[in-house]
Design a protein around this motif. Sequence first.
Motif, PDB file in Angstrom:
ATOM      1  N   VAL A   1       0.826  -1.307  -0.082  1.00 24.19           N
ATOM      2  CA  VAL A   1       0.106   0.000   0.138  1.00 24.19           C
ATOM      3  C   VAL A   1       1.113   1.233   0.057  1.00 24.19           C
ATOM      4  O   VAL A   1       0.613   2.219  -0.989  1.00 24.19           O
ATOM      5  CB  VAL A   1      -1.058   0.090   1.176  1.00 24.19           C
TER       6      VAL A   1
ATOM      7  N   HIS B   1       2.417   2.529  -2.953  1.00 23.46           N
ATOM      8  CA  HIS B   1       1.485   3.188  -4.058  1.00 23.46           C
ATOM      9  C   HIS B   1       1.128   4.330  -3.519  1.00 23.46           C
ATOM     10  O   HIS B   1       0.078   4.981  -4.001  1.00 23.46           O
ATOM     11  CB  HIS B   1       0.553   2.091  -4.582  1.00 23.46           C
TER      12      HIS B   1
ATOM     13  N   ASP C   1      -0.144   6.888  -5.913  1.00 19.37           N
ATOM     14  CA  ASP C   1      -1.497   6.849  -6.595  1.00 19.37           C
ATOM     15  C   ASP C   1      -2.381   7.598  -5.728  1.00 19.37           C
ATOM     16  O   ASP C   1      -3.556   8.140  -6.086  1.00 19.37           O
ATOM     17  CB  ASP C   1      -1.842   5.471  -6.808  1.00 19.37           C
ATOM     18  N   ILE C   2      -2.197   7.519  -4.365  1.00 19.86           N
ATOM     19  CA  ILE C   2      -3.232   7.871  -3.390  1.00 19.86           C
ATOM     20  C   ILE C   2      -3.137   9.695  -3.539  1.00 19.86           C
ATOM     21  O   ILE C   2      -4.150  10.138  -3.574  1.00 19.86           O
ATOM     22  CB  ILE C   2      -3.099   7.460  -1.945  1.00 19.86           C
TER      23      ILE C   2
ATOM     24  N   LEU D   1      -9.702   1.124   3.445  1.00 21.07           N
ATOM     25  CA  LEU D   1      -9.847   0.226   2.492  1.00 21.07           C
ATOM     26  C   LEU D   1      -9.731  -1.080   2.752  1.00 21.07           C
ATOM     27  O   LEU D   1      -8.953  -1.562   3.584  1.00 21.07           O
ATOM     28  CB  LEU D   1      -8.816   0.488   1.185  1.00 21.07           C
TER      29      LEU D   1
ATOM     30  N   PHE E   1      -9.025  -5.194   1.449  1.00 21.16           N
ATOM     31  CA  PHE E   1      -8.601  -5.779   0.392  1.00 21.16           C
ATOM     32  C   PHE E   1      -8.936  -7.421   0.429  1.00 21.16           C
ATOM     33  O   PHE E   1      -8.660  -7.882   1.550  1.00 21.16           O
ATOM     34  CB  PHE E   1      -7.079  -5.685   0.279  1.00 21.16           C
TER      35      PHE E   1
ATOM     36  N   LYS F   1      -3.799  -9.270  -8.102  1.00 22.05           N
ATOM     37  CA  LYS F   1      -4.734  -8.012  -7.948  1.00 22.05           C
ATOM     38  C   LYS F   1      -5.758  -8.485  -6.882  1.00 22.05           C
ATOM     39  O   LYS F   1      -6.321  -9.495  -6.649  1.00 22.05           O
ATOM     40  CB  LYS F   1      -5.229  -7.515  -9.073  1.00 22.05           C
TER      41      LYS F   1
ATOM     42  N   VAL G   1     -11.027  -4.702  -3.796  1.00 23.52           N
ATOM     43  CA  VAL G   1     -11.153  -3.565  -3.383  1.00 23.52           C
ATOM     44  C   VAL G   1     -12.379  -3.052  -2.797  1.00 23.52           C
ATOM     45  O   VAL G   1     -13.047  -2.711  -3.700  1.00 23.52           O
ATOM     46  CB  VAL G   1      -9.957  -2.564  -3.680  1.00 23.52           C
TER      47      VAL G   1
ATOM     48  N   VAL H   1      -9.383   6.453  -5.526  1.00 24.53           N
ATOM     49  CA  VAL H   1      -8.644   5.676  -4.677  1.00 24.53           C
ATOM     50  C   VAL H   1      -8.895   4.188  -4.889  1.00 24.53           C
ATOM     51  O   VAL H   1      -7.983   3.213  -5.197  1.00 24.53           O
ATOM     52  CB  VAL H   1      -8.491   6.000  -3.269  1.00 24.53           C
TER      53      VAL H   1
ATOM     54  N   ARG I   1      -7.571   2.872  -8.377  1.00 27.36           N
ATOM     55  CA  ARG I   1      -6.176   2.706  -8.240  1.00 27.36           C
ATOM     56  C   ARG I   1      -5.718   1.759  -7.631  1.00 27.36           C
ATOM     57  O   ARG I   1      -5.051   0.895  -8.073  1.00 27.36           O
ATOM     58  CB  ARG I   1      -5.253   4.136  -7.860  1.00 27.36           C
ATOM     59  N   ALA I   2      -6.370   1.379  -6.453  1.00 21.45           N
ATOM     60  CA  ALA I   2      -6.054   0.253  -5.525  1.00 21.45           C
ATOM     61  C   ALA I   2      -6.200  -1.221  -6.181  1.00 21.45           C
ATOM     62  O   ALA I   2      -5.495  -2.187  -6.096  1.00 21.45           O
ATOM     63  CB  ALA I   2      -6.624   0.357  -4.308  1.00 21.45           C
TER      64      ALA I   2
ATOM     65  N   TRP J   1      -3.398  -2.804  -8.069  1.00 17.77           N
ATOM     66  CA  TRP J   1      -1.990  -3.129  -7.216  1.00 17.77           C
ATOM     67  C   TRP J   1      -1.899  -4.810  -7.183  1.00 17.77           C
ATOM     68  O   TRP J   1      -2.800  -5.325  -7.035  1.00 17.77           O
ATOM     69  CB  TRP J   1      -2.157  -2.483  -5.883  1.00 17.77           C
TER      70      TRP J   1
END
Length: 219
Positions: free
Chosen positions: A18, A21, A24-25, A45, A47, A55, A58, A74, A77-78, A81
């Motif tokens: 996390v 990244h 991204d956030i 978030l 996961f 992946k 999310v 967000v 984007r997540a 990941w």
Amino acid sequence: MATGPLPRFCAADECAVVVSHNVDIESCECAARQYDETLGARLDLVFAVPAGGGKAKVAVGRAIGTPESLQKCVVERAADWSFPSPAGGATRFRAGVIFAPDDQGACPPGPNAPVRRATASKEKVRAALAARRDEVKACVQQALGTTTEPTGRLVVTLIFNREGRVIQAQVDEATVGDDRVKACITDHAYAWSLPRPTPPGVVTVSYPFSFAPEPPSGQ
């Protein structure tokens, strides 16, 4: 929005993904802050990582003061990941993201923006937190499996936004209880209301909760 109780917090290797990244956030935050410089918010978030890693699915587990557009950015984007394969098979965990104004952060105010330092009445903050003493005591008693008056001291540090909503909570000092006590107190704290800062913004406070045994009857 995810349903049911929030899962555990991310383990070190999961949190590392996390954190890696953050760009991204921050990109999502900066886009939101163009329209709202005093934004103070929290996004938990959730996961769901498959057994083979990669992946995750999310979802938003909890959102405090977070605009829907920021949540959507967000989460999208997540979803790209990639996580390592979990040792015990498929797993679920959460990670908390804090959005707060920061002159030195990724989204500093413009060069002509007015300097504003949010403050809140110390007396009103103390009164609001003193009123939560029984909640904190109940967390200690529940974790220790007792109904007797606990002894010891806890210092809770809170960050709250312009609506008086807590967006970050942690126990900095504790001479009573354990990690279960800390988790109980912080989870409760996200439902607390504090005085609204002026001018609008984000404020950090620390407050001690002290406990001592009640004196014997008649003394």
